[in-house]
Write a protein that holds these residues in place. Sequence first.
Motif: not given
Length: 432
Positions: A202-203, A219, A246, A250, A254, A281, A283, A288
């Motif tokens: 997750e991010t 982020h 990230l 990537e 996104v 998000l 990943m 994503p």
Amino acid sequence: MRPSSEIDDVKVLIVGSGAREHALAWSLSQSRDVSSILIAPGNGGARYLPLAHRVPIEVTDVTGMVACARQEAVDLVVVGPESALEAGLVDALAAEGFPVFGPNRLAARLETSKVFAKDFMRRHGIPTAAYQQHIDFELALSYCERLRHNVALKADGLAAGKGVILPRTEAETFGALERLRGSGLWQVDQPLVIEERLNGWETSVFALADGRDYRIFAHAQDYKRAYDGDEGPNTGGMGAVSPSPLTGAELAVVEEQVVAPTFAGLARDGMSYVGILFFGLMMTRRGPMLLEYNARFGDPETQVILPRLRGGIAEAVRACAAGRLQEVEFDWDPRPAVGVVMASGGYPKQYGIGHRIKGLDAEGNVDSFVFLAGAEETPDGDVVTEGGRVLTAVGLGPDLASARVAAYGRVKTLGFESAEYRSDIGLEAARR
């Protein structure tokens, strides 16, 4: 009222009472243009900000907030919590002509209604988990069985960051559905969203918007579970790191697959979005996948993002409110930040309050910060615990290990009875 772009002695009203709002006030005070900051209702952290003053108004008291903005002749309002957005505060302030950083009630439904958000994602082709919405217990259970109980259960409305349940077995699924049915979070007019649980790491990605344009802002990665190793119940957040793992490539994906289609979808649906939009998000191997939107700054992500923004956030929020976001340049400190939440013993369940917080007045490292949340100032000048998440200790460093040392070094200078915190924040900024 002068246009906000012409004001060089800006009076700001911040709505909220958490560590997020303390961090916003601290960051706003870095600007030479900001002359005064009102925080309604704020917390005990205001005493550490020379420009800040508290106003005793609850965040959902729309009438009181508008009256305060009018009486104090504020030049800008920054809305922190989602409950104020849902109450229509932005709409009421905008109707009075105040520049506001925050989306109106309709656009904020991206966060305040999980059903609205998932339907929006489907309508605009934004990658997300398969889902259904149900009001009937048996049909809900049947859908969970179809997904082999590999599900996420999401209450439709606001639940203070704890409205998502991730059962692991058939028995846990049944029990969770029973609890939701009895809690008032799942009702005939408030469907339950059931979606396939995704695998990946997750991010959170944040984008600023001014009603016409958007810009990727930052982020981060937060730690939701209460205990080390991502064990225990979900919380409002026990810590965070920024930036997240990230890569640039990537992040570009996104933006292409999630962020840009979201703002295009808002425009197609006739919704103007002003403020910050948070993309939660997962990943995955498929790319994503969007878990959720938040229509405001995250907490504790804000506490690790803003110390990295040189010069503070004042110009960015003013530009969003004035529709001139593209004029703003962000000057980021390249060093990572780690934030550790210190919580009252027992959080997120039952916990005590009124315990004196020690070490707040101690000289800190220039690369460490403390942002207060559940803390209040007593008449005799002490600061005591007043909530579950009490404070966030933040450290910056040339690498993640050094940032951890700075953050946990600050934690060691602080203390209150029954304090609890995770010891593994940033230990593995994890692609898990």
